[in-house]
Design an enzyme around this catalytic site. Sequence first.
Site, PDB file in Angstrom:
ATOM      1  N   SER A 111      44.927  15.424  21.382  1.00 23.81           N
ATOM      2  CA  SER A 111      43.467  15.489  21.400  1.00 23.81           C
ATOM      3  C   SER A 111      42.879  14.167  20.920  1.00 23.81           C
ATOM      4  O   SER A 111      43.534  13.406  20.188  1.00 23.81           O
ATOM      5  CB  SER A 111      42.980  16.626  20.490  1.00 23.81           C
ATOM      6  OG  SER A 111      41.575  16.561  20.299  1.00 23.81           O
ATOM      7  N   TYR A 151      43.512  21.109  12.625  1.00 28.77           N
ATOM      8  CA  TYR A 151      43.695  20.752  14.033  1.00 28.77           C
ATOM      9  C   TYR A 151      44.041  19.274  14.171  1.00 28.77           C
ATOM     10  O   TYR A 151      44.917  18.897  14.949  1.00 28.77           O
ATOM     11  CB  TYR A 151      42.418  21.085  14.797  1.00 28.77           C
ATOM     12  CG  TYR A 151      42.508  20.921  16.297  1.00 28.77           C
ATOM     13  CD1 TYR A 151      43.319  21.750  17.067  1.00 28.77           C
ATOM     14  CD2 TYR A 151      41.742  19.951  16.953  1.00 28.77           C
ATOM     15  CE1 TYR A 151      43.381  21.606  18.445  1.00 28.77           C
ATOM     16  CE2 TYR A 151      41.789  19.807  18.326  1.00 28.77           C
ATOM     17  CZ  TYR A 151      42.614  20.636  19.065  1.00 28.77           C
ATOM     18  OH  TYR A 151      42.670  20.498  20.429  1.00 28.77           O
TER      19      TYR A 151
END
Length: 279
Positions: free
Chosen positions: A166, A179
């Site tokens: 990401s 995350y």
Amino acid sequence: HRDLHYPLRRQRQMCIRDRNSWESEKVRLAGKVAVITGAGAGIAEASAEIFAREGARVVVAEIDEEKGTDVAARIGEHAFFVHTDVTNESSVEQLMQQSMAKFGRIDVLFSCAGGSVVNDSVVTEVDMDVWQKTIPLDLMGPFLCARHGIPHIIACGGGSVINVSSVVALRGNHPAHVYSAAKGGLISFTRSLAGAYSSDGVRANVICPGMIATDRIKSRYSNKPKSNRRAATVSTYGSYEFGAGDPVDIANIALFLASDESRMINGATIPADGGISAY
């Protein structure tokens, strides 16, 4: 002058026409078998459809049986659904075994299953339940898939491993520390795979998407009150020309990495975020 150049123009037009005809007929993944996790929705679903269109036989690995079955049925005879929980080692091992039993080989492993938890937060505040849900899915899942998929890829002569990280791993995401940790770890893990297995003909690369308009993201952010500070990061994309992407944008990058066209790319981290990590 026009008459003198006409034969050259004519030749160029013929070359372009021949090239376009060849491009339209070219099948980039002919003969390959691709295992795609999370293929019941989003980026992985788009990838399964594009990979099959480009000649691959596709294993649709998905925990949601209804979604996975639907995607495999929509693709047709070149797709095969396997119910898979990427956080469970036995389930992942069965995925690879069933893929080999069905298609006889594995050439591409695209670990796309993953996701974030809405109430992810800074390290001093986040509930540890977020860690227990995020790390197994986003980091251990690709780890287990590589653990049980790479030996089959090696046995079949080599191939491509593609992981999905990401943009938060490239620029930080201050309200979502769990995350960020998982996706950052996945970049390092992918580089390690590239170094360890290149001599076996296995390439490993990682894609770092930005905001991608999957159904999950649209349902989370569209026309809803923002539940925490993390949601404020979405507005940042309005400052970038390319803004939010579509699942097919990432699927096309995965297609390139899965194909032999990318044979010189190994251990790479590829941002696909409209520039947000660069400027």
